[in-house]
Design an enzyme around this catalytic site. Structure first.
Site, mmCIF file in Angstrom:
data_model
loop_
_atom_site.group_PDB
_atom_site.id
_atom_site.type_symbol
_atom_site.label_atom_id
_atom_site.label_comp_id
_atom_site.label_asym_id
_atom_site.label_seq_id
_atom_site.Cartn_x
_atom_site.Cartn_y
_atom_site.Cartn_z
ATOM 1 N N GLU A 201 0.606 -1.538 -0.215
ATOM 2 C CA GLU A 201 0.030 -0.322 -0.078
ATOM 3 C C GLU A 201 1.093 1.167 0.323
ATOM 4 O O GLU A 201 1.675 1.280 1.115
ATOM 5 C CB GLU A 201 -1.098 -0.152 1.317
ATOM 6 N N HIS B 144 -10.519 2.093 3.091
ATOM 7 C CA HIS B 144 -9.510 2.671 3.879
ATOM 8 C C HIS B 144 -10.283 3.286 5.184
ATOM 9 O O HIS B 144 -11.059 3.421 5.280
ATOM 10 C CB HIS B 144 -8.837 4.036 3.274
#
Length: 386
Positions: A229, A305
């Protein structure tokens, strides 16, 4: 219904995570996953109508909350105060677009958009309550039970500490775990100690040049990570992300994308495998739904997220329920000194509430105990007052 009151509440709750502050470090912590932090902020918004109905939202900020708070108190809140409360998703979208057009000169990401995100979430909470439906149901989600993946704070790239924490997390029942470590030995130690049925992801928070990230991705390929990420600095170097993606390690990003248009650019450039819109940053539920539609067109997997714990977490949970069974809800895997609301007692699964709206009703005593600052904008008073 008319919006007659907007309350802005800045709260910081202490937590523990089984880590110790790294000795000898004097640096200020700006990332919520940093070993330097022992409490986490949330910025809550409560919108009340003239019928007495209220909705909750959460704006992103962590240590940036003073700026988001100011945006809500002095700019964004005044726009919504006195507005007719939307009574359909289409009406929410129209009102939010009007606000974005009015405020576009202040940037397409940052505190103003974070503030708008909080208001949007609260409007959806209000709409679902007005319709007397749980939000997940109103959104058309087919599942009420969702998986949770544990998002760990950083353990300072210490292999033994990282390995011990991921193993205890696995033993607690979690089969998907995300690290906030950057060093190969720490990541490899986690992968080595975890059984084969555990998925391991890493979030490195944009530390590397493209050249460095390419080498790191090549080295990490053998660990079969769920994803890598935000490996590249700056985070909007989409050509750089696309180059790293070519190495074969799945790339996730989008937390810092500038709205829906930012995701369109990620998709068009072939920069990511997994899109990570953040409901309290991207523009609320309205923007999240647009990203979902866009991602489907480009056949990009979406895993939202969510490294916060207020109304934004519960909004994300409702949105996750719309996605396929393989998508789980990210939660900060820490132990709160006091729970803001009942769903903060995390287990590997969450059953979404049956009650209308988000199902988010925070403890007023916990808010009072950990309140940093607050302000109420009131239509009846004709102006904001503390």
């Amino acid at each position: 219904m008319k919006i007659i009151r907007i309350e802005v509440l800045r709260v910081a709750i202490p937590f523990s995570s089984g880590r110790e502050k790294i000795q000898g470090t004097q640096t200020e912590a700006y990332n919520a996953a940093s070993p330097e932090l022992s409490r986490m902020e949330t910025l809550l918004v409560k919108i009340t109508t003239d019928t007495g109905l209220h909705g909750w939202g959460e704006g992103f900020g962590h240590l940036c909350n003073p700026m988001t708070e100011t945006a809500l108190n002095d700019l964004v809140g005044r726009f919504f105060l006195g507005q007719t409360c939307p009574q359909s998703p289409q009406e929410i979208a129209v009102l939010m677009q009007q606000a974005e057009v009015n405020f576009h000169a202040f940037g397409r990401t940052g505190p103003v958009i974070f503030a708008l995100s909080a208001v949007d979430i609260a409007l959806w909470d209000l709409l679902a309550k007005w319709r007397e439906q749980p939000l997940w149901q109103m959104l058309g989600a087919k599942r009420q039970k969702i998986g949770i993946y544990a998002s760990l704070v950083s353990y300072g790239n210490h292999p033994e500490r990282v390995a011990a924490k991921v193993l205890s997390t696995y033993r607690a029942g979690f089969r998907a775990i995300k690290l906030h470590e950057t060093a190969y030995p720490a990541i490899a130690a986690a992968r080595e100690i975890l059984p084969a049925d555990a998925e391991l992801m890493i979030d490195v928070n944009c530390p590397w040049t493209v050249e460095e990230a390419v080498k790191k991705a090549q080295a990490l390929l053998s660990l079969n990570l769920g994803w890598l990420e935000e490996p590249v600095w700056p985070p909007d170097d989409l050509a750089g992300l696309a180059e790293v993606r070519k190495q074969g390690t799945r790339i996730a990003a989008g937390e810092n994308a500038a709205g829906v248009q930012g995701f369109a650019e990620h998709f068009e450039r072939g920069a990511i495998d997994i899109a990570q819109p953040s409901v309290s940053k991207v523009g609320g539920i309205t923007a999240m739904l647009k990203v979902f539609t866009l991602a489907e067109q480009y056949q990009i997997r979406v895993v939202p997220h969510c490294f916060y714990y207020g109304a934004g977490l519960m909004a994300t949970a409702q949105l996750v329920a719309m996605l396929d069974d393989s998508v789980s809800l990210e939660v900060p895997y820490i132990q709160w000194q006091d729970a803001l609301y009942s769903q903060l007692n995390f287990e590997p699964y969450m059953r979404l509430p049956d009650i209308p709206g988000l199902g988010f009703e925070p403890s007023l005593s916990v808010i009072k105990k950990y309140l940093i600052s607050s302000k109420t904008l009131s239509l009846t008073a004709g102006a904001a007052h503390a």
